[in-house]
Design a protein around this motif. Structure first.
Motif, PDB file in Angstrom:
ATOM      1  N   GLN A  87      50.549  26.985  27.210  1.00  0.00           N
ATOM      2  CA  GLN A  87      50.551  26.950  28.352  1.00  0.00           C
ATOM      3  C   GLN A  87      51.514  27.742  28.945  1.00  0.00           C
ATOM      4  O   GLN A  87      51.970  27.613  30.321  1.00  0.00           O
ATOM      5  CB  GLN A  87      51.072  25.178  27.664  1.00  0.00           C
ATOM      6  N   CYS A  88      52.821  27.995  28.614  1.00  0.00           N
ATOM      7  CA  CYS A  88      53.170  29.161  29.407  1.00  0.00           C
ATOM      8  C   CYS A  88      52.992  30.517  30.189  1.00  0.00           C
ATOM      9  O   CYS A  88      52.933  30.381  30.967  1.00  0.00           O
ATOM     10  CB  CYS A  88      54.687  29.970  28.019  1.00  0.00           C
ATOM     11  N   ILE A 132      42.245  30.819  25.889  1.00  0.00           N
ATOM     12  CA  ILE A 132      42.509  30.412  27.356  1.00  0.00           C
ATOM     13  C   ILE A 132      40.691  30.055  27.902  1.00  0.00           C
ATOM     14  O   ILE A 132      40.446  31.440  27.499  1.00  0.00           O
ATOM     15  CB  ILE A 132      43.384  31.732  28.108  1.00  0.00           C
ATOM     16  N   PRO A 133      40.496  29.359  27.911  1.00  0.00           N
ATOM     17  CA  PRO A 133      39.147  28.767  28.098  1.00  0.00           C
ATOM     18  C   PRO A 133      38.925  29.949  28.989  1.00  0.00           C
ATOM     19  O   PRO A 133      38.967  30.329  30.852  1.00  0.00           O
ATOM     20  CB  PRO A 133      39.470  27.554  28.954  1.00  0.00           C
ATOM     21  N   PRO A 134      37.598  30.089  28.852  1.00  0.00           N
ATOM     22  CA  PRO A 134      36.802  31.873  30.397  1.00  0.00           C
ATOM     23  C   PRO A 134      36.939  30.571  31.405  1.00  0.00           C
ATOM     24  O   PRO A 134      35.945  29.690  31.652  1.00  0.00           O
ATOM     25  CB  PRO A 134      35.589  32.150  28.787  1.00  0.00           C
ATOM     26  N   ALA A 135      36.483  30.947  32.501  1.00  0.00           N
ATOM     27  CA  ALA A 135      35.674  30.265  33.652  1.00  0.00           C
ATOM     28  C   ALA A 135      34.130  30.368  34.300  1.00  0.00           C
ATOM     29  O   ALA A 135      33.641  31.325  33.112  1.00  0.00           O
ATOM     30  CB  ALA A 135      36.135  31.220  34.856  1.00  0.00           C
ATOM     31  N   VAL A 136      34.219  28.782  34.232  1.00  0.00           N
ATOM     32  CA  VAL A 136      32.565  28.441  34.320  1.00  0.00           C
ATOM     33  C   VAL A 136      32.637  28.603  35.847  1.00  0.00           C
ATOM     34  O   VAL A 136      32.572  27.801  36.669  1.00  0.00           O
ATOM     35  CB  VAL A 136      32.347  26.698  33.048  1.00  0.00           C
ATOM     36  N   TRP A 137      31.385  28.771  35.840  1.00  0.00           N
ATOM     37  CA  TRP A 137      30.643  29.319  37.220  1.00  0.00           C
ATOM     38  C   TRP A 137      29.725  27.896  37.649  1.00  0.00           C
ATOM     39  O   TRP A 137      28.953  28.098  37.072  1.00  0.00           O
ATOM     40  CB  TRP A 137      30.071  30.880  37.862  1.00  0.00           C
ATOM     41  N   HIS A 138      29.959  27.320  38.654  1.00  0.00           N
ATOM     42  CA  HIS A 138      28.847  26.062  38.765  1.00  0.00           C
ATOM     43  C   HIS A 138      28.749  25.978  40.160  1.00  0.00           C
ATOM     44  O   HIS A 138      29.102  27.382  41.255  1.00  0.00           O
ATOM     45  CB  HIS A 138      29.445  25.053  38.222  1.00  0.00           C
ATOM     46  N   SER A 139      28.491  24.959  40.601  1.00  0.00           N
ATOM     47  CA  SER A 139      28.014  24.490  42.150  1.00  0.00           C
ATOM     48  C   SER A 139      28.822  24.693  42.591  1.00  0.00           C
ATOM     49  O   SER A 139      28.691  25.194  43.733  1.00  0.00           O
ATOM     50  CB  SER A 139      26.690  23.398  41.863  1.00  0.00           C
ATOM     51  N   LEU A 170      39.799  24.728  40.210  1.00  0.00           N
ATOM     52  CA  LEU A 170      38.904  26.149  40.113  1.00  0.00           C
ATOM     53  C   LEU A 170      39.332  27.118  39.595  1.00  0.00           C
ATOM     54  O   LEU A 170      40.461  27.466  39.445  1.00  0.00           O
ATOM     55  CB  LEU A 170      38.211  25.783  42.120  1.00  0.00           C
ATOM     56  N   PRO A 171      38.747  28.349  39.409  1.00  0.00           N
ATOM     57  CA  PRO A 171      39.191  29.249  38.947  1.00  0.00           C
ATOM     58  C   PRO A 171      38.927  30.490  39.435  1.00  0.00           C
ATOM     59  O   PRO A 171      38.593  31.490  40.429  1.00  0.00           O
ATOM     60  CB  PRO A 171      38.080  29.603  38.421  1.00  0.00           C
ATOM     61  N   VAL A 172      40.450  29.935  40.372  1.00  0.00           N
ATOM     62  CA  VAL A 172      40.507  30.551  41.726  1.00  0.00           C
ATOM     63  C   VAL A 172      40.902  32.550  41.788  1.00  0.00           C
ATOM     64  O   VAL A 172      40.159  32.805  42.737  1.00  0.00           O
ATOM     65  CB  VAL A 172      42.042  30.243  42.137  1.00  0.00           C
TER      66      VAL A 172
END
Length: 583
Positions: A157-158, A191-198, A322-324
């Motif tokens: 979390q940190c 850390i959850p990987p970024a998931v690209w979607h619509s 969003l995965p900025v």
């Protein structure tokens, strides 16, 4: 890494911190953390003992802003509450600090024993409740079976939120053996990987459309860019577009100011240009009043695209979750440079503004009006870390002209007076740790510079002793302007409550333990200087014992108590007009 072996619980935590890049840990010993501290060095960490817990928290904050994470150890109750102001500041300004608290035994807590460092009422949860407001995760270890998971959760979390967490360890759990198997996988892998979607694709296309249709765009790089871990990407975007780029005070130093399209801090004089733009792309927005000149320079919703923490604002519309960082990376890849606009403007690069400064007479007193903050920039080198305390230095730092690979920290939102001196300790230690492992831009002997007023200096001066004790390469520019000038500008310019006791400041180095190496003849070592005139200014800043010396060096710069940067002088003049009207 550790196979199926066991290790003490305390070492699991400290080795986790070591994996995350923490080499030095700050704090103050107390009876509920003493056995915990026994495990610091065996875990591969360097212990840095501070003069008090507040300073230790400030130091961990400064360390985290260089290394990406910092840690402080205090004792239960009195110790952690002494540090909580620093933890709150780290929360406000998104510094990832791990606050480790040594607590009484589980038996004492379960029996509600009335022991010292408590309120003598048997309630041991009060301190947990207090810290919930200034940290993003709190774990109080109570079961050795779940302790590794609790520790990993807090540290995750940190990292993800770039904000403080609290980990409480009872005395009787410090040495309990636990499995080391968790150390084989790094926390970043959780850390959850970024998931690209619509939704991401639609947002990206909208951003590109706004960019291509604009006619007069600009970029604003704000300080949360660091917390969002996208400083390299933003720097690439600045170079790629060539658009006029400014930073906020919080963002100063996050982009290369030697680039021809980077114009330093966006200040009130730039408002006409800001208002004339039809697109303002902001990275890492942190729109507090003190970071936007009382909201004067916060771009209007209808022209702004904000890349924030998990959200993107496009002309007032908010897109969440969003995965900025990934979006910025995709934006760089997809951007068609042939379609982006260019425009003419009359902005003057800060590097050229030095030439426009009026000439000064060598015997004239040094003043801010005559350009002290711009002129002192010639002293800076690549690799320097520069800190400017709340007060006139914090505002003056907006005029610094920086070489590449320079870090700057200045007041942002929390504005706790005295923060910067202990933060200098932490930042300099982080710099030292990075140099030791060869990860500091190739620099082998960098410096940390602190600009601080006399009032702020008196708040946390004790930590000079730790800087000396740790052998850090620090230069302190102390602005002796006879008290709290920033407060005089706001209110009570002639009131005694804005005075401070007159100290012999340069005696501090000797009092706090710096060796007085007088030497002989040409080998005499000088560690303190005074500046009153521009002739002093030139000679001191060219003195190789200051520029290339080692350890703590201190320069006392005398200024008038009503000498201040333009923004503060505006407040002072308004105060004078009000007082005259009353008379």
């Amino acid at each position: 890494m550790e196979g199926n072996s066991n290790l003490p619980l305390a070492q699991y935590l400290f080795r986790r911190l070591r994996q995350l890049g923490v080499d030095s840990i700050f704090g103050v010993p107390g009876d509920y953390n003493l056995t915990l501290l026994d495990h610091v060095v065996p875990s591969g960490l360097n212990w840095v003992g501070n003069c008090n817990e507040l300073n230790a928290g400030y130091a961990a904050d400064g360390y985290s802003r260089i290394k990406g994470i910092g840690a402080v150890v205090t004792t239960f109750g009195v110790g952690e509450l002494s540090a909580v102001n620093a933890i709150a500041g780290a929360y406000a300004e998104r510094a990832p600090v791990v606050h480790i608290v040594g607590t009484p035994t589980r038996a004492s807590q379960e029996s509600r024993a009335k022991i010292h460092h408590t309120f003598n009422d048997g309630d041991y949860q009060r301190f947990d409740s207090m810290q919930k407001h200034v940290s993003v995760a709190q774990v109080s270890l109570a079961d050795h079976r779940t302790a590794p998971f609790d520790i990993d959760y807090a540290l995750l979390q940190c990292l993800m939120n770039s904000r403080p967490v609290r980990i409480a360890i009872p005395v009787d759990m410090v040495a309990i053996p636990i499995s080391a198997v968790g150390l084989a996988s790094e926390i970043q892998s959780q850390i959850p990987p970024a998931v690209w979607h619509s939704q991401e694709e639609a947002v990206l296309c909208t951003v590109l459309e706004k960019i291509y249709s604009s006619r007069k765009p600009m970029l604003l790089v704000d300080g949360e860019t660091r917390a969002l871990d996208m400083v390299p990407e933003v720097g690439h975007f600045v170079r790629l577009t060539g658009w006029p780029t400014f930073t906020s005070g919080f963002g100063k130093g996050l982009v290369d100011e030697t680039l021809p399209n980077v114009y330093g801090v966006c200040k009130p004089i730039h408002k006409p240009f800001l208002d004339s733009c039809d697109l303002v792309v902001v990275f890492g927005p942190h729109f507090s009043n003190t970071n936007t000149f009382n909201f004067l320079l916060q771009p209007r919703d209808e022209i702004a695209i904000l890349f924030g923490s998990g959200t993107i604002h496009i002309h007032g519309d908010i897109f969440r979750d969003l995965p900025v960082k990934t979006l910025v990376q995709q934006l760089i890849q997809r951007l068609d440079v042939s379609k982006i606009p260019t425009h003419q403007h009359d902005l003057v690069h800060p590097a050229l503004s030095i030439k426009a400064l009026a000439k000064v007479t060598p015997t004239d007193p040094v003043t801010q009006k005559a350009g002290f903050w711009k002129r002192v920039s010639s002293f800076f080198r690549p690799g320097d870390i520069i800190l400017a305390e709340t007060g006139t230095p914090g505002y003056g730092a907006n005029d610094f002209i920086l070489p590449p690979q320079t870090c700057v920290f200045k007041p942002v939102t929390w504005l706790s007076i005295g923060y910067m001196l202990p933060a200098t300790l932490g930042a300099s230690h982080a710099q030292k740790d990075l140099v030791k492992c060869g990860k500091y831009h190739g620099h082998t002997d960098p410096r940390t510079l602190l600009f601080i007023g006399d009032g702020s200096f008196q708040m946390t001066v004790q930590e000079l002793s730790t800087i000396i004790h740790q052998g850090l390469n620090v230069i302190v520019f102390l602005i002796n302007n006879d008290g709290y000038t920033i407060e005089r500008c706001i209110h009570g310019r002639n009131q005694a409550y804005n005075d401070v006791a007159p100290w012999k400041y340069l005696k501090a180095t000797e009092f706090f333990g710096a060796s007085q190496q007088e030497g002989q003849g040409q080998h005499k070592v000088k560690t303190t200087w005074q500046i009153r005139t521009w002739a002093d200014f030139d000679s001191v800043l060219l003195d190789t014992q200051l520029t290339d010396g080692k350890g703590l060096r201190m320069v006392e710069v005398f200024m008038d108590k009503f000498d201040a940067p333009d923004v503060l002088l505006g407040l002072l003049n308004a105060q004078i007009r009000r007082d005259n009207a009353k008379m």
